[in-house]
Design a protein around this motif. Structure first.
Motif, PDB file in Angstrom:
ATOM      1  N   SER A 200       0.810  -1.224   0.000  1.00  0.00           N
ATOM      2  CA  SER A 200       0.000   0.000   0.000  1.00  0.00           C
ATOM      3  C   SER A 200       0.839   1.267   0.000  1.00  0.00           C
ATOM      4  O   SER A 200       0.281   2.369   0.012  1.00  0.00           O
ATOM      5  N   ALA A 201       2.149   1.135  -0.018  1.00  0.00           N
ATOM      6  CA  ALA A 201       3.021   2.303   0.141  1.00  0.00           C
ATOM      7  C   ALA A 201       2.884   3.297  -1.007  1.00  0.00           C
ATOM      8  O   ALA A 201       2.894   4.511  -0.792  1.00  0.00           O
ATOM      9  N   ASP A 202       2.754   2.798  -2.236  1.00  0.00           N
ATOM     10  CA  ASP A 202       2.637   3.708  -3.380  1.00  0.00           C
ATOM     11  C   ASP A 202       1.359   4.535  -3.297  1.00  0.00           C
ATOM     12  O   ASP A 202       1.369   5.753  -3.533  1.00  0.00           O
ATOM     13  N   ALA A 203       0.257   3.876  -2.951  1.00  0.00           N
ATOM     14  CA  ALA A 203      -1.009   4.598  -2.818  1.00  0.00           C
ATOM     15  C   ALA A 203      -0.918   5.622  -1.697  1.00  0.00           C
ATOM     16  O   ALA A 203      -1.362   6.766  -1.841  1.00  0.00           O
ATOM     17  N   ALA A 204      -0.322   5.235  -0.582  1.00  0.00           N
ATOM     18  CA  ALA A 204      -0.181   6.159   0.547  1.00  0.00           C
ATOM     19  C   ALA A 204       0.639   7.377   0.157  1.00  0.00           C
ATOM     20  O   ALA A 204       0.325   8.506   0.553  1.00  0.00           O
ATOM     21  N   SER A 205       1.692   7.167  -0.621  1.00  0.00           N
ATOM     22  CA  SER A 205       2.518   8.291  -1.067  1.00  0.00           C
ATOM     23  C   SER A 205       1.728   9.239  -1.955  1.00  0.00           C
ATOM     24  O   SER A 205       1.894  10.460  -1.876  1.00  0.00           O
ATOM     25  N   ARG A 206       0.842   8.701  -2.793  1.00  0.00           N
ATOM     26  CA  ARG A 206       0.007   9.552  -3.643  1.00  0.00           C
ATOM     27  C   ARG A 206      -0.970  10.372  -2.802  1.00  0.00           C
ATOM     28  O   ARG A 206      -1.215  11.541  -3.105  1.00  0.00           O
ATOM     29  N   TYR A 210      -1.160  14.383  -2.533  1.00  0.00           N
ATOM     30  CA  TYR A 210      -2.383  15.140  -2.824  1.00  0.00           C
ATOM     31  C   TYR A 210      -2.729  16.062  -1.671  1.00  0.00           C
ATOM     32  O   TYR A 210      -3.199  17.188  -1.879  1.00  0.00           O
ATOM     33  N   HIS A 211      -2.501  15.610  -0.436  1.00  0.00           N
ATOM     34  CA  HIS A 211      -2.775  16.492   0.701  1.00  0.00           C
ATOM     35  C   HIS A 211      -1.876  17.731   0.660  1.00  0.00           C
ATOM     36  O   HIS A 211      -2.335  18.848   0.898  1.00  0.00           O
ATOM     37  N   CYS A 212      -0.607  17.524   0.383  1.00  0.00           N
ATOM     38  CA  CYS A 212       0.336  18.650   0.376  1.00  0.00           C
ATOM     39  C   CYS A 212       0.131  19.567  -0.823  1.00  0.00           C
ATOM     40  O   CYS A 212       0.363  20.773  -0.727  1.00  0.00           O
ATOM     41  N   ARG A 213      -0.299  18.974  -1.939  1.00  0.00           N
ATOM     42  CA  ARG A 213      -0.468  19.773  -3.157  1.00  0.00           C
ATOM     43  C   ARG A 213      -1.661  19.247  -3.958  1.00  0.00           C
ATOM     44  O   ARG A 213      -1.493  18.511  -4.931  1.00  0.00           O
ATOM     45  N   PRO A 214      -2.889  19.593  -3.543  1.00  0.00           N
ATOM     46  CA  PRO A 214      -4.080  19.096  -4.259  1.00  0.00           C
ATOM     47  C   PRO A 214      -4.094  19.562  -5.709  1.00  0.00           C
ATOM     48  O   PRO A 214      -3.628  20.652  -6.028  1.00  0.00           O
ATOM     49  N   ASP A 215      -4.664  18.714  -6.570  1.00  0.00           N
ATOM     50  CA  ASP A 215      -4.630  18.992  -8.003  1.00  0.00           C
ATOM     51  C   ASP A 215      -5.986  18.666  -8.640  1.00  0.00           C
ATOM     52  O   ASP A 215      -6.073  17.803  -9.509  1.00  0.00           O
ATOM     53  N   PRO A 216      -7.054  19.356  -8.232  1.00  0.00           N
ATOM     54  CA  PRO A 216      -8.370  19.087  -8.818  1.00  0.00           C
ATOM     55  C   PRO A 216      -8.481  19.658 -10.234  1.00  0.00           C
ATOM     56  O   PRO A 216      -7.710  20.541 -10.618  1.00  0.00           O
ATOM     57  N   ASP A 217      -9.446  19.140 -10.985  1.00  0.00           N
ATOM     58  CA  ASP A 217      -9.711  19.653 -12.331  1.00  0.00           C
ATOM     59  C   ASP A 217     -10.617  20.871 -12.210  1.00  0.00           C
ATOM     60  O   ASP A 217     -11.846  20.747 -12.114  1.00  0.00           O
ATOM     61  N   LEU A 218     -10.040  22.055 -12.214  1.00  0.00           N
ATOM     62  CA  LEU A 218     -10.790  23.289 -11.986  1.00  0.00           C
ATOM     63  C   LEU A 218     -11.654  23.688 -13.177  1.00  0.00           C
ATOM     64  O   LEU A 218     -12.527  24.541 -13.045  1.00  0.00           O
ATOM     65  N   SER A 219     -11.453  23.060 -14.320  1.00  0.00           N
ATOM     66  CA  SER A 219     -12.284  23.378 -15.486  1.00  0.00           C
ATOM     67  C   SER A 219     -13.701  22.834 -15.333  1.00  0.00           C
ATOM     68  O   SER A 219     -14.604  23.240 -16.070  1.00  0.00           O
ATOM     69  N   GLN A 220     -13.888  21.932 -14.381  1.00  0.00           N
ATOM     70  CA  GLN A 220     -15.204  21.305 -14.228  1.00  0.00           C
ATOM     71  C   GLN A 220     -16.263  22.275 -13.703  1.00  0.00           C
ATOM     72  O   GLN A 220     -17.459  22.020 -13.826  1.00  0.00           O
ATOM     73  N   GLY A 221     -15.849  23.372 -13.097  1.00  0.00           N
ATOM     74  CA  GLY A 221     -16.825  24.336 -12.618  1.00  0.00           C
ATOM     75  C   GLY A 221     -17.607  24.965 -13.752  1.00  0.00           C
ATOM     76  O   GLY A 221     -18.850  25.052 -13.708  1.00  0.00           O
ATOM     77  N   VAL A 222     -16.912  25.414 -14.781  1.00  0.00           N
ATOM     78  CA  VAL A 222     -17.578  25.986 -15.952  1.00  0.00           C
ATOM     79  C   VAL A 222     -18.421  24.916 -16.641  1.00  0.00           C
ATOM     80  O   VAL A 222     -19.561  25.164 -17.061  1.00  0.00           O
ATOM     81  N   ARG A 223     -17.880  23.713 -16.717  1.00  0.00           N
ATOM     82  CA  ARG A 223     -18.604  22.616 -17.362  1.00  0.00           C
ATOM     83  C   ARG A 223     -19.916  22.315 -16.623  1.00  0.00           C
ATOM     84  O   ARG A 223     -20.953  22.081 -17.245  1.00  0.00           O
ATOM     85  N   ALA A 224     -19.858  22.323 -15.295  1.00  0.00           N
ATOM     86  CA  ALA A 224     -21.061  22.061 -14.503  1.00  0.00           C
ATOM     87  C   ALA A 224     -22.098  23.156 -14.701  1.00  0.00           C
ATOM     88  O   ALA A 224     -23.302  22.875 -14.831  1.00  0.00           O
TER      89      ALA A 224
END
Length: 336
Positions: A200-206, A210-224
């Motif tokens: 599970s180490a690879d998943a935990a590292s991801r 993500y906690h330290c540097r979240p990367d959501p798809d911000l284009s989805q707001g306009v799409r919604a």
């Protein structure tokens, strides 16, 4: 003095040694601009060309409260504070047009840390085409604080509010739920020399990344917004708490789908256990995915339906999970 020696001296300088003019020159030299910026940093204010209503939001991060240097690099901090702001714009159906950045720090902070902060800010700003147009700089007796004010516009001409949901709509999320909370929990446990099993180490590292540097798809707001979203919010305080804000503003209830939530939690269960995994999905904050309601058949492709809206009934507005009102999530800065 050789160029290598000069570079080394510059890299080891503190903010106090560079001085305000040197810091600002250093920061703004590495940031890009756009044609919409008619007047950039250097005057009393920036001047932007706008095409209509202006969105405005602000968010701050304080060292020791919102991040720890042991867990987050300066680049992480810069990227995260920009994402927080741009996610708020996206939740209104908007996109960014400009960023104002404030840094408060003691003179003893290494200038290299400020450069890393600038690199993190610039990485997200460049990725979403939002220029840094100015800001402020101040010294402190020890506190380090970074604040960003984001300005934006509405490409579709319509702001999606928290109050626009109606009974019978689908409740859907764009992006992940629980990864940031899982990463934070792993960081907390790792302070006690704990780390997940190798499988599970690879998943935990991801999740930590993500906690330290979240990367959501911000284009989805306009799409919604274009798809007809009734209400929308970014998940900064958890599915239950932020869903509750839509429920309260729209005066209805959100009924979460137990099977879907269980499927989302399954990603974290091998590491955090069943209860911990559910807590991440239901209550985990700082995800910055988008949560929205849609009329039947209007949910954009790629979004995950996690529940439905219904009349509030005698129990009043709220989020319901397994037949009971759900609570929890979020962070109260003054809650003890």
């Amino acid at each position: 003095m050789s160029a290598a020696t000069a570079g080394g001296a510059e890299d080891s300088a503190t903010l106090g040694e560079l001085g305000e003019a040197g810091i600002l020159s250093d920061i703004f030299a590495s940031l890009r601009t756009t044609e919409a910026v008619l007047v950039g940093p250097g005057d009393d204010t920036a001047l932007l060309a706008t095409s209509g209503p202006v969105l405005a939001t602000t968010d701050a991060m304080v060292r020791g409260r919102d991040w720890l240097d042991e867990w987050s690099s300066a680049e992480d901090v810069g990227a995260k504070v920009v994402v927080q702001n741009l996610a708020d714009l996206a939740a209104m159906g908007g996109t960014g047009t400009g960023l104002l950045v404030t840094l408060v720090a003691p003179g003893s902070i290494p200038a290299q840390w400020a450069r890393g902060l600038t690199a993190g800010i610039g990485s997200v700003a460049d990725a979403w085409g939002v220029p840094v147009i100015g800001g402020d700089l101040s010294s402190s007796d020890g506190a380090v604080m970074v604040s960003v004010t984001a300005l934006g516009e509405l490409p579709g001409g319509r702001a999606v509010l928290r109050s626009g949901a109606a009974p019978g709509q689908a409740v859907a999320v764009s992006g992940s739920l629980g990864r940031s909370a899982a990463g934070l929990e792993i960081l907390r446990r790792s302070d006690a020399d704990w780390w997940p099993e190798p499988a599970s180490a690879d998943a935990a590292s991801r999740w930590v990344a993500y906690h330290c540097r979240p990367d959501p798809d911000l284009s989805q707001g306009v799409r919604a917004a274009q798809a007809g979203a009734g209400a929308m919010i970014d998940v900064s305080d958890g599915l239950v708490r932020d869903g509750g804000r839509i429920a309260s503003a729209s005066k209805l209830r959100l009924d979460l789908d137990e099977e879907v939530i269980a499927d989302l939690a399954a990603e974290f269960e091998p590491v955090l256990g069943g209860r911990g995994a559910l807590d991440c999905v239901l209550s985990g904050g700082e995800e910055h995915s988008l949560l929205a309601t849609f009329p039947t058949g209007a949910v954009p492709q790629g979004w995950t339906v996690v529940g439905r809206t219904a009349e509030a009934g005698v129990a009043g507005p709220g989020v319901w999970w397994r037949g009971e009102r759900a609570t929890g999530g979020g962070w109260d800065h003054f809650g003890g």
